[in-house]
Design an enzyme around this catalytic site. Structure first.
Site, PDB file in Angstrom:
ATOM      1  N   ILE A 319     -17.031 -37.140 -14.438  1.00 59.07           N
ATOM      2  CA  ILE A 319     -17.088 -38.071 -13.738  1.00 59.07           C
ATOM      3  C   ILE A 319     -16.773 -39.501 -14.046  1.00 59.07           C
ATOM      4  O   ILE A 319     -16.284 -40.118 -13.008  1.00 59.07           O
ATOM      5  CB  ILE A 319     -18.561 -38.055 -13.153  1.00 59.07           C
ATOM      6  CG1 ILE A 319     -18.859 -37.012 -12.691  1.00 59.07           C
ATOM      7  CG2 ILE A 319     -18.390 -39.035 -11.898  1.00 59.07           C
ATOM      8  CD1 ILE A 319     -19.947 -36.772 -12.562  1.00 59.07           C
ATOM      9  N   SER A 398     -25.739 -41.430  -9.780  1.00 57.07           N
ATOM     10  CA  SER A 398     -26.244 -40.462 -11.198  1.00 57.07           C
ATOM     11  C   SER A 398     -27.525 -40.195 -11.017  1.00 57.07           C
ATOM     12  O   SER A 398     -27.960 -39.112 -10.467  1.00 57.07           O
ATOM     13  CB  SER A 398     -26.002 -40.791 -12.540  1.00 57.07           C
ATOM     14  OG  SER A 398     -26.002 -40.389 -13.824  1.00 57.07           O
ATOM     15  N   ARG A 399     -28.395 -40.728 -11.707  1.00 56.19           N
ATOM     16  CA  ARG A 399     -29.979 -40.623 -11.528  1.00 56.19           C
ATOM     17  C   ARG A 399     -30.321 -42.279 -10.959  1.00 56.19           C
ATOM     18  O   ARG A 399     -31.026 -42.824 -11.929  1.00 56.19           O
ATOM     19  CB  ARG A 399     -30.241 -39.997 -12.939  1.00 56.19           C
ATOM     20  CG  ARG A 399     -29.823 -38.528 -12.969  1.00 56.19           C
ATOM     21  CD  ARG A 399     -30.089 -37.775 -11.651  1.00 56.19           C
ATOM     22  NE  ARG A 399     -29.960 -36.219 -12.534  1.00 56.19           N
ATOM     23  CZ  ARG A 399     -29.282 -35.509 -11.890  1.00 56.19           C
ATOM     24  NH1 ARG A 399     -28.663 -36.314 -10.748  1.00 56.19           N
ATOM     25  NH2 ARG A 399     -29.207 -34.357 -12.075  1.00 56.19           N
ATOM     26  N   ASP A 423     -26.830 -43.542  -4.168  1.00 54.22           N
ATOM     27  CA  ASP A 423     -26.950 -41.864  -4.155  1.00 54.22           C
ATOM     28  C   ASP A 423     -27.836 -41.738  -4.574  1.00 54.22           C
ATOM     29  O   ASP A 423     -28.098 -40.654  -3.947  1.00 54.22           O
ATOM     30  CB  ASP A 423     -25.521 -41.435  -4.350  1.00 54.22           C
ATOM     31  CG  ASP A 423     -25.383 -40.283  -3.267  1.00 54.22           C
ATOM     32  OD1 ASP A 423     -25.869 -40.034  -1.922  1.00 54.22           O
ATOM     33  OD2 ASP A 423     -25.430 -38.887  -4.510  1.00 54.22           O
ATOM     34  N   GLU A 428     -36.737 -39.954  -5.596  1.00 58.26           N
ATOM     35  CA  GLU A 428     -36.944 -39.084  -4.755  1.00 58.26           C
ATOM     36  C   GLU A 428     -36.848 -38.453  -4.045  1.00 58.26           C
ATOM     37  O   GLU A 428     -37.249 -37.969  -2.766  1.00 58.26           O
ATOM     38  CB  GLU A 428     -34.622 -39.171  -4.719  1.00 58.26           C
ATOM     39  CG  GLU A 428     -34.807 -38.331  -5.571  1.00 58.26           C
ATOM     40  CD  GLU A 428     -33.156 -37.910  -5.823  1.00 58.26           C
ATOM     41  OE1 GLU A 428     -32.390 -37.152  -6.350  1.00 58.26           O
ATOM     42  OE2 GLU A 428     -32.367 -39.161  -6.229  1.00 58.26           O
ATOM     43  N   HIS A 460     -28.596 -38.092  -2.171  1.00 57.35           N
ATOM     44  CA  HIS A 460     -28.222 -37.633  -2.949  1.00 57.35           C
ATOM     45  C   HIS A 460     -26.800 -36.377  -2.675  1.00 57.35           C
ATOM     46  O   HIS A 460     -27.337 -34.914  -3.101  1.00 57.35           O
ATOM     47  CB  HIS A 460     -29.263 -37.089  -4.287  1.00 57.35           C
ATOM     48  CG  HIS A 460     -28.984 -36.270  -5.315  1.00 57.35           C
ATOM     49  ND1 HIS A 460     -29.767 -37.119  -6.419  1.00 57.35           N
ATOM     50  CD2 HIS A 460     -27.494 -36.105  -5.893  1.00 57.35           C
ATOM     51  CE1 HIS A 460     -29.397 -36.685  -7.295  1.00 57.35           C
ATOM     52  NE2 HIS A 460     -28.672 -35.628  -7.328  1.00 57.35           N
ATOM     53  N   GLN A 461     -25.900 -36.628  -1.738  1.00 55.66           N
ATOM     54  CA  GLN A 461     -24.954 -35.954  -1.391  1.00 55.66           C
ATOM     55  C   GLN A 461     -23.275 -36.244  -2.260  1.00 55.66           C
ATOM     56  O   GLN A 461     -22.513 -35.686  -1.667  1.00 55.66           O
ATOM     57  CB  GLN A 461     -25.008 -36.758  -0.006  1.00 55.66           C
ATOM     58  CG  GLN A 461     -24.221 -37.767   0.569  1.00 55.66           C
ATOM     59  CD  GLN A 461     -23.993 -38.357   1.625  1.00 55.66           C
ATOM     60  OE1 GLN A 461     -24.970 -38.522   2.427  1.00 55.66           O
ATOM     61  NE2 GLN A 461     -22.942 -38.106   2.553  1.00 55.66           N
ATOM     62  N   ALA A 462     -24.071 -36.508  -3.412  1.00 58.05           N
ATOM     63  CA  ALA A 462     -21.814 -37.445  -3.745  1.00 58.05           C
ATOM     64  C   ALA A 462     -21.401 -35.979  -3.747  1.00 58.05           C
ATOM     65  O   ALA A 462     -20.404 -35.580  -4.152  1.00 58.05           O
ATOM     66  CB  ALA A 462     -22.450 -37.822  -4.985  1.00 58.05           C
ATOM     67  N   PHE A 463     -22.489 -34.911  -4.347  1.00 59.79           N
ATOM     68  CA  PHE A 463     -21.671 -33.831  -5.032  1.00 59.79           C
ATOM     69  C   PHE A 463     -21.363 -32.568  -3.330  1.00 59.79           C
ATOM     70  O   PHE A 463     -20.633 -31.729  -4.499  1.00 59.79           O
ATOM     71  CB  PHE A 463     -23.010 -32.537  -5.678  1.00 59.79           C
ATOM     72  CG  PHE A 463     -23.534 -31.966  -4.682  1.00 59.79           C
ATOM     73  CD1 PHE A 463     -23.941 -31.140  -4.718  1.00 59.79           C
ATOM     74  CD2 PHE A 463     -25.298 -33.338  -3.877  1.00 59.79           C
ATOM     75  CE1 PHE A 463     -25.630 -30.372  -3.495  1.00 59.79           C
ATOM     76  CE2 PHE A 463     -26.285 -32.749  -3.337  1.00 59.79           C
ATOM     77  CZ  PHE A 463     -25.832 -31.331  -3.200  1.00 59.79           C
TER      78      PHE A 463
END
Length: 499
Positions: A319, A398-399, A423, A428, A460-463
């Site tokens: 990434i 990332s996290r 993100d 979360e 958390h929608q980057a994926f």
């Protein structure tokens, strides 16, 4: 396989039963004292056609004991798997191997152990129906949980009994849309989709399934894993790259295989990270809302050119490499940091690897692409923020646990950090991936963060691209297929070791 149960309420051990010795200490007259370790003996309980079930069985007259098993990884500390109290019995063994495993018990207080020889054990079963019923009911339940494996040894088994069953936790509509077609194209496993997240209160939903499929905000801690083992789960299939939410040591102790999706679409996450950067920089979200309300002014929307700026990239795996490519396309210089620098990228004219402190001092933008480990937890904190250039833009896809949010808020309010595109968020798991409109968010740090005008936070929608979802489904099902073919632990391509 670790087996345990309790007979305290079922029967009382008669006085005539002989007590065996454990090493040099007599269980009847030499109570174990605190911190003494004893290797447990094994006895052959029963034999099934083509199978051998090897267990040890013992009862406690009083006291509490910790049970640990030796890790399969050389040099690793023993793994704590259980605490046994008066009346508990436990065992280690395998349905498919005629091999004795070993465990160690450590007394937490003064204890006495009743350990039976094979003859005494058979005599106890014959003379005490209550004990016999309790034991064999438990082992019968364990055998049923192994039915997918047992089916291979029984000619008359139903096809359904041999099919792998997957309990799919924290499922969303897009998960079903990607997994169902891939599953039908392949081995067509029986998948049960649960909206609930996996955790100590929900592991029972996995009863009857050999595999659980989990995501980033499922809780796969010690208590959950013990519960999963109890209901017969043999594999944890992560449909993500990160594994910080799984207690790998406990999973290994119970012989549960853990596999992940190391790569799905690095482009999806890297492109979204750049999207966050340009959103916080050029503020199209604010401009959109203004124009919808007939506000065509430009005040407060001033950004910066990225061309010629120094972009710090922390973590240069797949990434991070994609993000560097995108940033270099903008004409940016790259200040890179990784524990294991990439030689190919290090040779590029625009990329310079350096230590973190130097990166902090030079970067106009910092994007984080490293995993969450104990060593990286809160790596962005008051001290590291103070080392950054004034006016830096921070991006994290990332996290959430990589950033101390309270320290970031302080830096955002002071103006030291120009803006943050996030993100992920450390807390979360209680909020992301669900619609909470109309409810009051109880996390004051989260509400403070999203109230700041120089913060863009997504859930958390980057994926979340079609390509990534298809790749996640394909790799997850491939991991399950390898398990169904008899591969275990490190034999799987994407096994996550307890190291």
């Amino acid at each position: 396989m670790y087996i345990r149960g309790n007979l305290q309420s079922s029967a009382t051990v008669p006085e005539k039963v002989k007590r065996s010795h454990i090493k040099k200490n007599k269980a009847t007259s030499s109570p174990m004292t605190e911190k003494q370790d004893f290797s447990l003996m094994f006895l052959l309980l029963t034999r099934l056609p083509l199978l051998t079930l090897v267990v040890f069985s013992f009862l406690f007259s009083q006291g509490t004991l910790d049970v640990t098993v030796q890790s399969s990884i050389e040099g690793r500390e023993p793994i704590h798997v259980d605490e046994l109290k008066t009346g508990d019995f436990a065992g280690l063994g395998s349905f498919f191997e005629n091999t004795c495993h070993s465990a160690t018990v450590t007394a937490k207080s003064e204890c006495q152990i009743l350990q039976l020889s094979q003859d005494d054990f058979h005599g106890l079963l014959s003379s005490n129906p209550a004990i016999s019923s309790a034991l064999f009911a438990y082992f019968s339940s364990s055998v049923k949980k192994q039915r997918s494996g047992l089916a291979h040894f029984n000619e008359g088994s139903d096809e359904d009994d041999s099919k792998i069953k997957i309990a799919f936790f924290d499922s969303k509509s897009y998960d079903m849309e990607s997994f169902k077609p891939k599953n039908e194209e392949g081995d067509n496993y029986e998948i049960t989709f649960f909206e609930a997240k996996l955790g100590p209160a929900t592991y029972n939903l996995a009863s009857g399934h050999q595999v659980v499929c989990v995501f980033v905000n499922d809780t796969v801690d010690k208590e959950t894993i013990k519960g999963l083992h109890h209901v017969g789960v043999k594999m944890i299939a992560l449909r993500c790259a990160g594994f910080n939410n799984v207690d790998l040591g406990v999973a290994e102790g119970f012989g549960i295989t853990v596999a992940r999706v190391p790569v799905y679409s690095p482009f999806a996450v890297a492109e979204f990270a750049m999207c966050l950067l340009q959103t916080i920089n050029r503020k199209p979200h604010q401009a959109y809302n203004r124009v919808r309300n007939a506000d065509f002014s430009l005040s407060g929307l001033v950004g910066i050119d990225l061309h010629g700026k120094t972009v710090g990239v922390i973590g240069t795996g797949k990434i991070g490499q994609c993000f560097m490519d995108i940033a270099m396309g903008y004409g940016c210089k790259i200040a890179a940091y990784d524990v294991y620098p990439n030689k190919e990228y290090g040779a590029k004219e625009q990329v310079t690897y350096m230590e973190l402190d130097e990166l902090y001092a030079k970067a106009d933008v910092i994007s984080i692409h490293c995993p969450l480990f104990p060593s990286t937890h809160h790596m962005i904190n008051k001290e590291s923020l103070a080392k950054m250039k004034k006016g830096v833009i921070l991006v994290n896809s990332s996290r959430g646990g990589l950033i101390n949010t309270e320290d970031l808020i302080a830096a955002l309010k002071s103006g030291h950090v120009r803006g943050a595109g996030l993100d992920v968020y450390e807390g979360e798991s209680e909020y992301f991936f669900q619609n909470l409109q109309g409810s009051v968010v109880q996390d004051d740090t989260l509400t403070h963060l999203i109230s700041l005008p120089n913060v863009v936070l997504s859930s958390h929608q980057a994926f979340l691209t079609e390509e990534a979802l298809n790749a996640i489904a394909e790799t997850t099902l491939k991991n399950v297929k390898q398990y169904s073919e008899g591969k275990r632990l490190a034999e799987l391509d994407n096994h996550v070791p307890a190291s």
